[in-house]
Design an enzyme around this catalytic site. Structure first.
Site, PDB file in Angstrom:
ATOM      1  N   LYS A   1      38.645  -5.156   7.481  1.00  0.00           N
ATOM      2  CA  LYS A   1      37.205  -5.300   7.244  1.00  0.00           C
ATOM      3  C   LYS A   1      36.739  -6.751   7.303  1.00  0.00           C
ATOM      4  CE  LYS A   1      35.315  -2.241   7.176  1.00  0.00           C
ATOM      5  NZ  LYS A   1      34.962  -1.475   8.415  1.00  0.00           N
TER       6      LYS A   1
ATOM      7  N   THR B   1      37.353  -7.056  12.548  1.00  0.00           N
ATOM      8  CA  THR B   1      38.411  -6.757  13.513  1.00  0.00           C
ATOM      9  C   THR B   1      37.846  -6.263  14.840  1.00  0.00           C
ATOM     10  OG1 THR B   1      39.777  -6.076  11.623  1.00  0.00           O
ATOM     11  CG2 THR B   1      40.584  -5.530  13.828  1.00  0.00           C
TER      12      THR B   1
ATOM     13  N   HIS C   1      46.932  -6.376  11.336  1.00  0.00           N
ATOM     14  CA  HIS C   1      46.551  -6.833  10.001  1.00  0.00           C
ATOM     15  C   HIS C   1      47.762  -7.414   9.263  1.00  0.00           C
ATOM     16  CE1 HIS C   1      42.700  -4.941  10.535  1.00  0.00           C
ATOM     17  NE2 HIS C   1      43.177  -3.716  10.519  1.00  0.00           N
TER      18      HIS C   1
END
Length: 326
Positions: free
Chosen positions: A72, A75, A136
């Site tokens: 969040k 991306t 991530h």
């Protein structure tokens, strides 16, 4: 937990439960839904331990482009920008891989994770260069040869208050019942039990590499302040010399409104398959509000004060700061 001074500043009863009761509920729920701990950080079933083990030997190419974010943090925004740059402002590129991060196996149920296709296997099969690979991963979980091969790396960091609000709205339905409120989510943060790991560890790990020749460290808020200028900065990092007209075209496509139109078109043209690209599990939209300062609608004055103490403690001496409103 009682020794945590920040946690002690929260209300003793949250959603009708004591801190101890919340902690026990959280532990039981995480176990039942496949949450696991790796290097002190919690990860959901879509990021299984087996994937992290496997990507250590992922064959990195010098031509690869990795774009890296904490969840969040923009991306899909940075991904769209990269693809438009590589295609000289054209929108006819294949977005198929944008749903699959290096370490994820996107299945809706934990029991299905072993039958799903991990992201790293998807990227292993791509023969053409450059591969554009989202992840991530915390810096210590990247492929072992990452810093030897020196692919292009673009890291996008977002101010943590806005990030937390966006993250809460994104994953709240996946949390245990008593934590599906903003107050419960703050408790999750203060206990160090965030799904996806510590934002502080994540951002500071990559901040240490900000001066590496192959790394471009960007801030989400700076893209809002000067989108064309940052698109050019990214293009230069990728070895692309684009005209002002092309930069302007890309900027128009990658505004929040522009991306909403693109995603709506994908869903209209591809139906349920399109939603697999624009929504997690085809259900939870990847695009939320795309604004700076939304945290002010969620944080109470007390919560903001507590978070500011945590932020000051974790970021002390790093030299990294953020704009929390524009």
């Amino acid at each position: 937990m009682a020794t945590n001074p920040l946690l002690a500043m929260l209300p003793p009863i949250i959603n009708g439960k004591t801190h101890k009761e919340l902690f026990l509920e959280m532990e039981e729920y995480q176990k039942s839904t496949g949450v696991h701990n790796l290097n002190g950080n919690n990860y959901s079933w879509v990021m299984p331990r087996a994937n992290f083990d496997a990507i250590k030997t992922f064959e990195v190419r010098e031509e690869d482009i990795f774009y890296i974010t904490f969840p969040k943090s923009g991306t899909h925004w940075i991904g769209e920008i990269i693809y438009f740059i590589l295609h000289d402002g054209r929108s006819d590129f294949n977005r198929e891989n944008m749903k699959s991060a290096l370490e994820t196996t996107l299945v809706m149920n934990p029991s299905d994770v072993n039958s799903g296709v991990p992201g790293y296997k998807t990227y292993e099969k791509i023969m053409s260069n450059p591969r554009v690979i989202p992840t991530h991963c915390q810096v210590d979980l990247l492929p072992t040869r990452m810093w030897e091969k020196k692919p292009k790396v673009i890291y996008l960091a977002r101010n943590p208050k806005d990030l937390l609000v966006s993250y809460f709205n994104f994953i709240k339905s996946l949390l245990s019942p008593s934590l599906q409120t903003w107050e419960g989510f703050i408790f999750l943060l203060m206990t160090g039990q965030m799904i996806g790991g510590s934002w502080f560890d994540h951002v500071l790990g990559y901040w240490e590499h900000r001066n590496d020749d192959n790394v471009l460290f960007l801030k989400y808020e700076d893209l809002h302040k000067d989108l064309p200028g940052n698109i050019r900065k990214i293009a230069t990092h990728l070895g692309k010399d684009l005209s002002d007209d092309v930069i302007a075209t890309i900027a128009e496509h990658v505004t929040f409104g522009g991306m909403q139109k693109s995603y709506q078109k994908i869903e209209e043209e591809q139906g349920e398959e399109g939603k697999e690209l624009t929504r997690m599990f085809g259900v939870i939209p990847y695009l939320n509000k795309g604004k700076v300062g939304s945290w002010k609608t969620m944080f109470t004055a007390e919560q903001n004060a507590i978070f500011d103490l945590l932020y000051a403690e974790k970021m002390k001496g790093s030299g990294l700061d953020f704009d929390f409103e524009l």
